[in-house]
Structure formats: C-alpha cells, structure tokens
Scaffold this motif. Structure first.
Motif, PDB file in Angstrom:
ATOM      1  N   LYS A 184       0.794  -1.242   0.000  1.00  0.00           N
ATOM      2  CA  LYS A 184       0.000   0.000   0.000  1.00  0.00           C
ATOM      3  C   LYS A 184       0.821   1.284   0.000  1.00  0.00           C
ATOM      4  CE  LYS A 184      -4.193  -2.010   1.911  1.00  0.00           C
ATOM      5  NZ  LYS A 184      -3.762  -3.404   1.864  1.00  0.00           N
ATOM      6  N   LEU A 185       1.889   1.281  -0.795  1.00  0.00           N
ATOM      7  CA  LEU A 185       2.678   2.501  -0.956  1.00  0.00           C
ATOM      8  C   LEU A 185       2.992   2.701  -2.436  1.00  0.00           C
ATOM      9  CD1 LEU A 185       4.482   4.871   0.021  1.00  0.00           C
ATOM     10  CD2 LEU A 185       6.347   3.219   0.246  1.00  0.00           C
ATOM     11  N   VAL A 186       2.607   3.863  -2.966  1.00  0.00           N
ATOM     12  CA  VAL A 186       2.955   4.210  -4.344  1.00  0.00           C
ATOM     13  C   VAL A 186       3.991   5.334  -4.312  1.00  0.00           C
ATOM     14  CG1 VAL A 186       2.138   5.288  -6.493  1.00  0.00           C
ATOM     15  CG2 VAL A 186       0.765   3.516  -5.388  1.00  0.00           C
ATOM     16  N   THR A 187       5.109   5.117  -4.985  1.00  0.00           N
ATOM     17  CA  THR A 187       6.102   6.172  -5.158  1.00  0.00           C
ATOM     18  C   THR A 187       6.023   6.641  -6.603  1.00  0.00           C
ATOM     19  OG1 THR A 187       7.532   5.058  -3.562  1.00  0.00           O
ATOM     20  CG2 THR A 187       8.544   6.784  -4.915  1.00  0.00           C
ATOM     21  N   SER A 188       5.539   7.854  -6.788  1.00  0.00           N
ATOM     22  CA  SER A 188       5.435   8.410  -8.134  1.00  0.00           C
ATOM     23  C   SER A 188       6.716   9.193  -8.409  1.00  0.00           C
ATOM     24  CB  SER A 188       4.199   9.313  -8.217  1.00  0.00           C
ATOM     25  OG  SER A 188       4.197  10.000  -9.450  1.00  0.00           O
ATOM     26  N   ARG A 199       5.101  18.032 -13.821  1.00  0.00           N
ATOM     27  CA  ARG A 199       4.152  18.732 -12.940  1.00  0.00           C
ATOM     28  C   ARG A 199       2.726  18.256 -13.216  1.00  0.00           C
ATOM     29  NH1 ARG A 199       8.336  22.789 -13.026  1.00  0.00           N
ATOM     30  NH2 ARG A 199       7.719  23.745 -14.984  1.00  0.00           N
ATOM     31  N   LEU A 200       2.420  17.962 -14.478  1.00  0.00           N
ATOM     32  CA  LEU A 200       1.103  17.385 -14.790  1.00  0.00           C
ATOM     33  C   LEU A 200       1.008  15.985 -14.196  1.00  0.00           C
ATOM     34  CD1 LEU A 200      -1.638  17.514 -16.227  1.00  0.00           C
ATOM     35  CD2 LEU A 200      -0.521  16.633 -18.300  1.00  0.00           C
ATOM     36  N   TRP A 201       2.085  15.215 -14.352  1.00  0.00           N
ATOM     37  CA  TRP A 201       2.142  13.845 -13.815  1.00  0.00           C
ATOM     38  C   TRP A 201       1.806  13.871 -12.319  1.00  0.00           C
ATOM     39  CZ3 TRP A 201       3.784   9.232 -16.408  1.00  0.00           C
ATOM     40  CH2 TRP A 201       3.921   8.124 -15.566  1.00  0.00           C
ATOM     41  N   ARG A 202       2.436  14.795 -11.593  1.00  0.00           N
ATOM     42  CA  ARG A 202       2.262  14.876 -10.144  1.00  0.00           C
ATOM     43  C   ARG A 202       0.818  15.260  -9.780  1.00  0.00           C
ATOM     44  NH1 ARG A 202       6.727  16.860  -5.778  1.00  0.00           N
ATOM     45  NH2 ARG A 202       8.112  15.560  -7.032  1.00  0.00           N
ATOM     46  N   LYS A 203       0.267  16.210 -10.542  1.00  0.00           N
ATOM     47  CA  LYS A 203      -1.116  16.652 -10.281  1.00  0.00           C
ATOM     48  C   LYS A 203      -2.081  15.474 -10.467  1.00  0.00           C
ATOM     49  CE  LYS A 203      -4.684  19.399 -12.467  1.00  0.00           C
ATOM     50  NZ  LYS A 203      -5.002  19.194 -13.857  1.00  0.00           N
ATOM     51  N   VAL A 204      -1.898  14.746 -11.564  1.00  0.00           N
ATOM     52  CA  VAL A 204      -2.794  13.616 -11.842  1.00  0.00           C
ATOM     53  C   VAL A 204      -2.605  12.517 -10.789  1.00  0.00           C
ATOM     54  CG1 VAL A 204      -3.342  11.792 -13.502  1.00  0.00           C
ATOM     55  CG2 VAL A 204      -2.921  14.121 -14.315  1.00  0.00           C
ATOM     56  N   ALA A 205      -1.360  12.291 -10.384  1.00  0.00           N
ATOM     57  CA  ALA A 205      -1.103  11.264  -9.361  1.00  0.00           C
ATOM     58  C   ALA A 205      -1.851  11.599  -8.071  1.00  0.00           C
ATOM     59  CB  ALA A 205       0.398  11.140  -9.109  1.00  0.00           C
ATOM     60  N   GLU A 218       3.612   8.827  -2.316  1.00  0.00           N
ATOM     61  CA  GLU A 218       4.735   9.750  -2.128  1.00  0.00           C
ATOM     62  C   GLU A 218       5.279  10.131  -3.500  1.00  0.00           C
ATOM     63  OE1 GLU A 218       7.754   7.654   0.202  1.00  0.00           O
ATOM     64  OE2 GLU A 218       8.364   6.501  -1.548  1.00  0.00           O
ATOM     65  N   HIS A 219       5.857  11.335  -3.576  1.00  0.00           N
ATOM     66  CA  HIS A 219       6.461  11.788  -4.826  1.00  0.00           C
ATOM     67  C   HIS A 219       7.963  11.808  -4.625  1.00  0.00           C
ATOM     68  CE1 HIS A 219       2.488  13.147  -6.067  1.00  0.00           C
ATOM     69  NE2 HIS A 219       2.374  13.641  -4.853  1.00  0.00           N
ATOM     70  N   GLN A 220       8.666  11.424  -5.661  1.00  0.00           N
ATOM     71  CA  GLN A 220      10.118  11.454  -5.557  1.00  0.00           C
ATOM     72  C   GLN A 220      10.717  11.911  -6.878  1.00  0.00           C
ATOM     73  OE1 GLN A 220      12.038   8.433  -3.380  1.00  0.00           O
ATOM     74  NE2 GLN A 220      13.759   9.857  -3.382  1.00  0.00           N
TER      75      GLN A 220
END
Ligand code: IPM
Ligand code: MN
Length: 367
Positions: A184-188, A199-205, A218-220
C-alpha cells in the motif's frame, strides 16, 4: 483451457531462452490439461535481415490474434550502425505501441542465494521487494516532433517529452491497484522541479490518489530516486514513472537482484493481451553457446500465465520451481557458479521442480 501464444524469439540469445520458456509452458499445459498453441514470428534484427523491417506486418497480425506474446530479445552489433535507417529496437517499440501495451511491469525481488552477486552490502538488499510500473507507449520515446534537421548553425536534434492527462491517469491508477494488493505505498517518480510534463504527472497522481485513500502516495524526483534505490531499496513497494525514467531505473534496480538474467517483465494494455520478455538484452557475446540464463524468460512465461491467461495457480507453480532451483544452487554461468549449468540444463532443473511448486502458497513475483 485453449490458448494461442505467439513467440518472437528475436536475436542473440533470444531463441535459446525462449525455447526453454516454451518447454516450461508445454510442461504446464500437460500437467493441467491445457492446450497451448505456439507460433513463431520475426521481430528485430532477424526481421530486418529477412524482410527489411524490424516489425513485419504478419508478426503484428499474429500478435494481435494471439492471447499473449513471448519475446526473447532484439538487437546486436551487426545492426548497430548509427546511420542505419532501420534498427531492431524499432520493432520492439512498434509492437508495444501497436498493441497498446502502456504498462510495463518489472518486479524486483532478489533471491537470497544470489545476494552475493550484488555489489551492494547484503543489508541494503535484504527485504527488497518492489515493482516498477514503467509507462511504455508515451513520454520521451514517442513524443513528436522527433528527428534531426540541418540548419545554418549545424545539425539540430529534437526529442519530445509529452503526456496527456489520460495517459498518466491510466498508469498511475494501475499502480494504486497493484499497491492495494501489496504494501500500500505508491512512489510516483518525476522531475517536477524542472519538467512541465512532470508537474502534470504529479497533479494527476494526487487526483488518482484520492480514489485510493487506503494507499499512501509519495512523490520522488528521479535523480534522488536513483540514489535511494541503492541506499534504501527495501522502502519501495510500487514505483510508477515515465517511460525513459523507468527504463533507466529498472536497469539500476536489476543490480539489486544480482543478475539481469533473472528478471522478468510484462507489458500490459486494456485487454488481456500482453507481451512478456526478460529485461535483459540479446547478449550477442554469448549467443549460440547455450550458456545464457533462461530464468528471466521462464519467469516472464509465469507472468504470461497469470496476466494473459488468468492461470494464477500455474504461474505460482513456475515461480516456485524457479525459486527452488535457484535456492538449491542450480545456476548458470552469469551467476558465477563453479560448475555452471547450460541453458538447457537450467530449464530442465526448473521443469523438474514443477511438482514441488504445485499448490505453492507463496509466490515471489506476484505482481
Ligand atoms: C528495455 C530496452 C528497450 C527500451 C530498448 C531495447 C528499445 O532497453 O526494454 O528496457 O528502451 O525500452
Ligand atoms: Mn532498458
């Protein structure tokens, strides 16, 4: 069940490793009363030599008509001329794109018996168990404009990193669905401090993340992710990222497993049709010698059983047999055995252990 499987052995060691995987699939069919029909098709360098194109139309038609495609590897030095108009790799990119296989699944879970092969300290590798979801039909590989032009200032080359919201959403959603079945952890992974597409990728994530309140997001940044893969790899569960970022990070991740030769991959789209291939290349230096490691391709066949044919039990049987063979010291030359097995002996060692894998409770590569 009845299933038709298109084989594209490709170049270099491709035919040798695909042959072993086919024998494993035949053994599985026999054990469980399935009927698998195999057909062989040209893709990559061998297709360029025979037909002048890396992906002949009949190969694509056969892939479309099949339930799944099992691929060896493409490429080799004889097709490496930078001036060449056609390259073996184009065949691979074209078939992924034409079949709409936007999600490349690359599980990484090192075998304890191979831990000594990793250049990393054992404690950095112990407990590593993650899957990289690489976006496969967009991003820098496919964006247009793309190409080279002559200008008064000299030659100019351009590649374009482009993503639509929809392309990002479908792969990120898959990442969340997978994480739900795991830890249950997604690292985008992105480069949102520099790239607009990130930045679009992060917004959609973040938006997709709201649909999965039980999964942590989480974002990395991709550069620090490259470092963290070496320093803190056990922390990862599901990594989801852009096409080229994923290409680079998965070769790096293979170092954790000790050998590129043992890692499988699945490329999936909307339907059941998928393309399965080891993550290693065509290894022209050892082609034809019968010493290549067939494990990555055999594990890819297990993913094929799971994802395209829905045969979970059979998939586990194969994975468990591989697991046992490796842990019992059945190793090919690439993993540094004193008395290495040949490709055929390794395949045989795995097939002999299918019995032991039956009803196996635990799968190593469940992704
Ligand atoms: C891979 C390979 C391919 C890619 C090449 C051969 C086109 O490196 O499957 O990772 O970059 O996707
Ligand atoms: Mn690659």
């Amino acid at each position: 069940m009845k299933a038709s499987i298109a084989l594209t052995p490709g170049d270099g060691i491709g035919p040798e490793v695909v042959n072993e995987a086919r024998l494993v699939l035949e053994a599985i069919a026999q054990r469980h009363g399935h009927e698998f029909k195999f057909s062989e098709h040209l893709l990559g360098g061998c297709a360029i030599d025979a037909r002048g194109t890396a992906m002949p139309d009949d190969t694509l038609a056969a892939a479309r008509a099949a339930d799944a495609v099992l691929l060896g590897a493409v490429g080799g030095p004889q097709w490496d001329d930078p001036q060449a108009k056609v390259r073996p790799e184009q065949g691979l990119l074209a078939i992924r794109k034409a079949l709409g296989l936007y999600a490349n699944v690359r599980p990484v879970r090192p075998y304890p018996a191979l831990a000594r092969l990793s250049p990393l300290k054992a404690e950095r590798v112990a407990g590593v168990d993650f899957v990289v979801l690489r976006e496969l039909t967009g991003g820098l590989y496919f964006g247009t404009p793309k190409g080279r032009t002559q200008t008064p200032q000299g030659e100019v080359a351009v590649d374009t990193l482009v993503y639509t919201e929809g392309e990002i959403r479908r792969i990120v959603r898959l990442a969340f669905q997978m994480a739900r079945q795991r830890r249950k952890l997604v690292t985008s992974v992105d480069k949102a401090n520099v790239l607009e597409s990130s930045r679009l990728w992060r917004k959609v994530a973040i938006e997709v993340g709201r649909e999965f309140p039980d999964v942590k997001l989480e974002h990395q940044l991709v550069d620090s992710c490259a470092m963290r893969l070496i320093t803190h790899a056990p922390q990862f569960d599901v990594i989801v990222t852009e096409n080229m970022f994923g290409d680079i990070l998965t070769d790096e991740a293979a170092v954790l497993a000790g050998s590129l030769g043992v890692l499988p991959s699945a490329s999936l789209g909307e339907g059941r049709l998928g393309l399965y291939e080891p993550i290693h290349g065509s290894a022209p230096d050892i082609a034809g010698k019968g010493i290549a490691n067939p494990t990555g391709t055999i594990l890819s066949a297990a993913l094929l059983l799971r994802h395209s044919l829905g045969l979970e039990r059979e998939a586990r049987e194969v994975e468990q047999a591989v697991n046992l063979a490796i842990e019992e010291g059945k190793h090919t030359a690439d993993v540094g055995a004193a008395h290495p097995l040949t490709t055929a002996q390794m395949g045989e060692a795995i097939r002999e252990r299918l019995d032991a894998g039956e009803g196996a409770p635990l799968s190593r590569h469940q992704d």
